[in-house]
Design an enzyme around this catalytic site. Structure first.
Site, PDB file in Angstrom:
ATOM      1  N   ASN A 151      18.393 -49.511  36.003  1.00 47.65           N
ATOM      2  CA  ASN A 151      19.709 -48.892  36.244  1.00 47.65           C
ATOM      3  C   ASN A 151      20.726 -49.214  35.147  1.00 47.65           C
ATOM      4  O   ASN A 151      21.528 -48.368  34.753  1.00 47.65           O
ATOM      5  CB  ASN A 151      20.228 -49.237  37.628  1.00 47.65           C
ATOM      6  CG  ASN A 151      20.371 -50.715  37.863  1.00 47.65           C
ATOM      7  OD1 ASN A 151      19.717 -51.523  37.189  1.00 47.65           O
ATOM      8  ND2 ASN A 151      21.209 -51.096  38.801  1.00 47.65           N
ATOM      9  N   GLU A 168      17.541 -61.631  41.329  1.00 45.55           N
ATOM     10  CA  GLU A 168      18.716 -60.810  41.644  1.00 45.55           C
ATOM     11  C   GLU A 168      18.200 -59.520  42.237  1.00 45.55           C
ATOM     12  O   GLU A 168      17.571 -58.715  41.536  1.00 45.55           O
ATOM     13  CB  GLU A 168      19.547 -60.534  40.378  1.00 45.55           C
ATOM     14  CG  GLU A 168      20.261 -61.759  39.826  1.00 45.55           C
ATOM     15  CD  GLU A 168      21.352 -62.288  40.736  1.00 45.55           C
ATOM     16  OE1 GLU A 168      21.683 -61.646  41.750  1.00 45.55           O
ATOM     17  OE2 GLU A 168      21.871 -63.373  40.429  1.00 45.55           O
ATOM     18  N   CYS A 228      23.385 -52.190  41.896  1.00 47.70           N
ATOM     19  CA  CYS A 228      23.045 -53.122  42.978  1.00 47.70           C
ATOM     20  C   CYS A 228      24.274 -53.437  43.819  1.00 47.70           C
ATOM     21  O   CYS A 228      24.194 -53.551  45.034  1.00 47.70           O
ATOM     22  CB  CYS A 228      22.442 -54.392  42.408  1.00 47.70           C
ATOM     23  SG  CYS A 228      23.456 -55.166  41.142  1.00 47.70           S
ATOM     24  N   GLU A 248      22.992 -65.931  38.710  1.00 42.99           N
ATOM     25  CA  GLU A 248      23.159 -65.554  37.297  1.00 42.99           C
ATOM     26  C   GLU A 248      24.640 -65.677  36.954  1.00 42.99           C
ATOM     27  O   GLU A 248      25.507 -65.579  37.823  1.00 42.99           O
ATOM     28  CB  GLU A 248      22.700 -64.104  37.051  1.00 42.99           C
ATOM     29  CG  GLU A 248      21.199 -63.983  36.929  1.00 42.99           C
ATOM     30  CD  GLU A 248      20.729 -62.666  36.329  1.00 42.99           C
ATOM     31  OE1 GLU A 248      21.225 -61.601  36.724  1.00 42.99           O
ATOM     32  OE2 GLU A 248      19.838 -62.712  35.454  1.00 42.99           O
TER      33      GLU A 248
END
Ligand code: NAD
Length: 472
Positions: A146, A242, A276, A449
């Site tokens: 993405n 993630e 996301c 992250e």
């Protein structure tokens, strides 16, 4: 742009006899081919990274900071080419691709500004005790389609800064931009520090099972994340996952409806909903529900959907056939359940285009509410009370992020504290920085992250104690 790109392994160009087709999602046509690596090329990359590790680990922090900054300046210097590639392989509009490239460079500069000094725990006549943060070793990085560039940089910048060497695999759907970055950096970084390989569906599992990696950093779906975790178990690799999100937006009646509708729209539909941390279910207070619904529908109806390269396009296609089919299936389920589809704008005939779609108050257990749609489809739900909406927002296995829209900041902060997510935005959305931790709760992730915590995730602590109070 369609000249064949090569992988970067041990500082050299590597190609494979086998190829992977790259499809333009706006036309469904193959427009390029890239290398399709298997076990042999993976082994080579791991060996190269392992060979580079001792010297890279031992470099002064400032030297690695300079290297990460150099990745940023290299991206900036090649911004137009990289943005063009993102548009072609990912499908997003050029303005958004430009933003992605700028964000990728900014991520390098921001990450490079971080420090991870030794922590002196005790400095007494009896003892000196210090904790150091040492790199883990060779890292496997796996990124999604993405935001192919910036989400790969999320994994490159902190890993290298902390002293690790890396083998990164972009998604087979969007391999080109990251291969190009590998080519651009080939002579700029010491050989083997950053290796970029591409391959089909077989390569990810080979990487996660490879005993040469000490850590896996993965961004992708929760379904794949579970497989990655299982694959990491035999040799207890370190993990950062993630994963997906089904993020709630909570809209209170004290907002300006028109202004908030626009922000809410982009919170859900940026990158055609393939984010996301996009809003994937919108809870709108019943006092303004109809007004907000109609404002969103007006925006949806008039939004130009088309090829990312076409000037004026606001929303591009969805990225690949599987995603396209998944969205069609979800919409068919909504139709079969008799759910009211509010807005559908027109889309070009070719390409993986899904109309911008709003669904009017589906049931809380509807697939469109409880599954991650990852496309330009948004369920609108109404609520009456704070308690009720918190419970409904939290009634999910996912916990990536949420947004709250209200001018009552005390109330918004109170609710933020009760949401089971790793990120909450109040009166804005999709706002990330390399300086703040980003972590999904529940099945949205494992580990962290970005920020100092994200940097620490590429290290392992070592505590050294010196006993001072007597002879040995
Ligand atoms: P995906 O899980 O299908 O693929 C992600 C990557 O994993 C790709 O590179 C793929 O080739 C690789 N892969 C596939 N199967 C594998 C396996 N068994 N072992 C190892 N690697 C494997 O995800 P996607 O469709 O590319 O991306 C969309 C998903 O990613 C969405 O769920 C989205 O929410 C999530 N996402 C999360 C974040 C985040 O930071 N939390 C960011 C972007 C996207």
């Amino acid at each position: 742009m369609t000249a064949r790109l090569t992988m970067t392994v041990g500082g050299a160009a590597v190609d494979t006899p086998a190829s992977l087709d790259v499809i333009d999602p706006a036309t469904r046509q193959v427009f390029a081919q890239v290398p399709n690596a298997g076990a042999a090329e993976l082994d080579e990359a791991v060996v190269a990274a392992a060979a580079a590790f001792p010297a890279w680990r031992d470099k002064p922090w400032a030297e690695r900071q300079a290297a990460v900054n150099l990745i940023g300046t290299t991206i900036t210097a090649n911004a137009a080419l990289l943005a063009e590639m993102i548009v072609r392989e990912q499908g997003k509009p050029r303005t958004l691709a430009d933003f992605e490239v700028e964000a990728a460079a900014g991520w390098c500069f921001g990450t490079a500004s971080l420090e991870l000094p030794d922590r002196v725990i005790e400095d007494s006549p009896e003892r000196y005790r210090v904790t150091r943060y040492e790199p883990i070793g060779v890292v496997a990085a796996i990124s999604p389609w993405n935001y192919p560039l910036v989400l790969s940089i999320f994994k490159i910048a902190p890993a290298l800064l902390a002293g690790n060497c890396e083998v990164l695999k972009p998604s087979p759907f969007t391999p080109m931009t990251v291969l190009k970055v590998g080519e651009l950096l080939r002579d700029a970084l010491p050989a083997g520090v950053l290796n970029i390989i591409t391959g089909d569906d077989a390569l990810g599992p080979l990487m996660t099972a490879h005993p040469g990696f000490r850590k896996i950093s993965f961004t992708g779906s929760s379904a794949t994340g579970r497989k990655v975790m299982a694959s990491a178990a035999p040799d207890l690799k370190r993990l950062t996952l993630e994963l997906g999100g089904i993020d709630a937006a909570i809209v209170f009646p004290d907002v300006d409806v028109e202004a908030t509708a626009e922000k809410l729209f982009w919170s859900a539909f940026t990158n055609s909903g393939q984010v996301c941390i996009a809003t994937k279910r919108a809870y709108i207070h019943e006092d303004i529900y109809e007004a907000m619904r109609d404002a969103l529908a007006g925006l949806a109806r008039n939004m130009p959907v088309g090829a990312g390269a076409t000037p004026g396009t606001a929303l591009g296609p969805v990225q690949n056939h599987a995603q396209f089919r998944q969205l069609q299936a979800l919409l068919a389920q909504s139709a079969a359940r008799g759910e009211i589809v509010l807005a559908e704008n027109s889309t070009p005939a070719d390409g993986y285009f899904i109309p911008v779609t709003l669904i009017d108050r589906p049931a809380d257990d509807s697939p469109v509410v409880i599954e991650e749609q990852f496309g330009p489809v948004l369920p609108l739900l109404s609520f009456a009370t704070e308690e009720e909406v918190i419970a409904r927002a939290n009634a999910s296995d996912m916990g990536l992020a949420a947004t709250i829209w209200s001018n009552d900041i005390d109330r918004a902060m109170r609710i933020a504290g009760r949401l089971e997510t790793g990120n909450v935005w109040i009166n804005e959305s999709l706002s990330l920085t390399p300086l703040a931790a980003f972590a999904g709760r529940k099945q949205s992730g494992f580990g962290v992250e970005n920020g100092i915590e994200g940097l620490m995730a590429y290290t392992e602590p070592k505590t050294i104690s010196i006993f001072r109070a007597g002879a040995v």
